[in-house]
Design an enzyme around this catalytic site. Sequence first.
Site, mmCIF file in Angstrom:
data_model
loop_
_atom_site.group_PDB
_atom_site.id
_atom_site.type_symbol
_atom_site.label_atom_id
_atom_site.label_comp_id
_atom_site.label_asym_id
_atom_site.label_seq_id
_atom_site.Cartn_x
_atom_site.Cartn_y
_atom_site.Cartn_z
ATOM 1 N N LYS A 95 -7.007 9.815 -18.461
ATOM 2 C CA LYS A 95 -7.224 10.521 -19.723
ATOM 3 C C LYS A 95 -6.008 10.313 -20.622
ATOM 4 O O LYS A 95 -5.769 9.207 -21.068
ATOM 5 C CB LYS A 95 -7.509 12.004 -19.442
ATOM 6 C CG LYS A 95 -8.587 12.223 -18.373
ATOM 7 C CD LYS A 95 -9.984 11.903 -18.854
ATOM 8 C CE LYS A 95 -11.009 11.787 -17.739
ATOM 9 N NZ LYS A 95 -11.185 12.935 -16.865
ATOM 10 N N TYR B 208 -14.387 20.692 -12.704
ATOM 11 C CA TYR B 208 -14.950 19.379 -12.977
ATOM 12 C C TYR B 208 -16.107 19.132 -11.983
ATOM 13 O O TYR B 208 -15.929 19.300 -10.766
ATOM 14 C CB TYR B 208 -13.808 18.380 -12.787
ATOM 15 C CG TYR B 208 -14.110 16.939 -13.016
ATOM 16 C CD1 TYR B 208 -14.572 16.477 -14.241
ATOM 17 C CD2 TYR B 208 -13.869 16.007 -12.008
ATOM 18 C CE1 TYR B 208 -14.801 15.133 -14.444
ATOM 19 C CE2 TYR B 208 -14.086 14.649 -12.212
ATOM 20 C CZ TYR B 208 -14.562 14.221 -13.429
ATOM 21 O OH TYR B 208 -14.783 12.893 -13.614
ATOM 22 N N ASP C 217 -5.919 21.558 -11.308
ATOM 23 C CA ASP C 217 -6.164 20.319 -12.045
ATOM 24 C C ASP C 217 -5.612 20.529 -13.452
ATOM 25 O O ASP C 217 -6.125 21.351 -14.214
ATOM 26 C CB ASP C 217 -7.686 20.044 -12.066
ATOM 27 C CG ASP C 217 -8.031 18.702 -12.683
ATOM 28 O OD1 ASP C 217 -7.318 18.264 -13.609
ATOM 29 O OD2 ASP C 217 -9.034 18.095 -12.256
ATOM 30 N N ARG D 66 0.822 -1.222 0.000
ATOM 31 C CA ARG D 66 0.000 0.000 0.000
ATOM 32 C C ARG D 66 0.851 1.266 0.000
ATOM 33 O O ARG D 66 0.408 2.327 -0.423
ATOM 34 C CB ARG D 66 -0.960 -0.029 1.188
ATOM 35 C CG ARG D 66 -1.791 1.209 1.315
ATOM 36 C CD ARG D 66 -3.089 1.079 2.120
ATOM 37 N NE ARG D 66 -3.136 0.091 3.158
ATOM 38 C CZ ARG D 66 -2.630 0.248 4.394
ATOM 39 N NH1 ARG D 66 -1.989 1.353 4.728
ATOM 40 N NH2 ARG D 66 -2.772 -0.714 5.280
HETATM 41 C C1 LIG Z 1 -11.876 12.962 -15.614
HETATM 42 C C2 LIG Z 1 -11.408 14.103 -14.798
HETATM 43 C C3 LIG Z 1 -11.125 13.945 -13.439
HETATM 44 C C4 LIG Z 1 -11.386 12.653 -12.715
HETATM 45 O O1 LIG Z 1 -10.554 11.640 -13.148
HETATM 46 P P1 LIG Z 1 -10.947 10.072 -13.017
HETATM 47 O O2 LIG Z 1 -9.665 9.418 -13.323
HETATM 48 O O3 LIG Z 1 -12.043 9.838 -13.982
HETATM 49 O O4 LIG Z 1 -11.386 9.881 -11.593
HETATM 50 C C5 LIG Z 1 -10.629 15.031 -12.757
HETATM 51 N N1 LIG Z 1 -10.439 16.213 -13.360
HETATM 52 C C6 LIG Z 1 -10.709 16.409 -14.662
HETATM 53 C C7 LIG Z 1 -10.466 17.737 -15.273
HETATM 54 C C8 LIG Z 1 -11.208 15.360 -15.420
HETATM 55 O O5 LIG Z 1 -11.512 15.567 -16.700
#
Ligand SMILES: *Cc1c(COP(=O)(O)O)cnc(C)c1O
Length: 387
Positions: free
Chosen positions: A208, A113, A183, A60
């Site tokens: 992504k 988001y 982010d 972990r």
């Molecule tokens: C998709 C996304 C997230 C969340 O990511 P996951 O891996 O789907 O939990 C956070 N911030 C942005 C800008 C996103 O597009």
Amino acid sequence: MAEVSSISDALVHLGRGPDENGRPVNLPISQGSTMLFNSLSEFEAAREARHEPGTLYYGRYGNPASFELEHAIATLEGGAGCISVSAGLTAVTLALMGAAKAGDHLLVADNVYAPTRGFCDTVLARYGVEISYFDPMQDITPCLRPNTAAVMFEAPGSGTFEVPDIPAISAAARRHGALSIIDGTWATPVFCQPLRLGADVVVHSGSKYIGGHADSMIGFIVCNEATYPQMRKMALAFGDKAGAQDVFLSLRGLRTLEMRMKAAEAAGLKLATWLAGQPQITRVLHPALPQCPGHEFWKRDFTGAAGLFGVVTRKTSTEKLHAFVDGLEMFGIGVSWGGFESLVLPVQPLRTATRWQEEGHLIRFNIGFENPDSLCADLARALPLLD
Ligand SMILES: *Cc1c(COP(=O)(O)O)cnc(C)c1O
């Protein structure tokens, strides 16, 4: 902060493990929970150092592959350290938990988001953190309160693509003694490195572009020197962990990340520019096009644009919107983005500090690696369904 002289070289060489004879090109998948020690005193030394990155103690806390991946991403971002977690949303929520405690105030951009907003309103508010939202294009100074612990924002904003002034927001937060958390999922470290622009923490959804093939879920919290110990401790205290397979897929994704980003940029711009000339479209929201709010900040702070952007249609009915989206043959309907395949999804911006003024529908496109001419032809065929 570590400098990366060539991002292309770094993406190929980082995170490949020790130089030993007979090593495979790629690190193997690090599967495992218990780690064994040759003596009790060696075990006790590992337990003592378990919060230090690189210490092998228990699955972990990290394993050889996750430490390599974290080091690679921290180096690309110019950070002091990175924590890999089980999803992008986990990276957001743990970073916010690491920054704010009961009685603190958290200032959040109005275009974040939607699940980030959801976490603030449903979880943090319940645990005594004051939340308020700000217009991402404004000077944040008047929004800072004596108890503001952190500012959370995105560049560009989810769904609506405004590009904020990262250095100005980060500097205003720092003058006030608050952390700036950004982010950076859209740009990836290939196109923007916010820590180098003054931010304290960058979070990413590796699900992504970093994974890049719609087959992995992972998140990253990348920190500067001052925030890394507290963020790592918080993530370890929660017990979250990126999966071994997803760590492997992220390391593999890094090898082609720059090439994929450049291909996505070229195809995305081609489609966005073409869409801007279509009679059914009133606005294209793409940071590299001048009509996007904050385009000048994009030009100053980014070296490229991802293949994800929005368009606003002429005012039309929901039935026609459905007909258009369903009429597209090359675009999948679904959430997420950054994979090899093109996607389409209507977006309803959720606003409390600003107003979303557009009368038409907002539609988000993820441009993948199909032939851009086929994508244009598909759109040309379906757009009249909006009339
Ligand atoms: C998709 C996304 C997230 C969340 O990511 P996951 O891996 O789907 O939990 C956070 N911030 C942005 C800008 C996103 O597009």
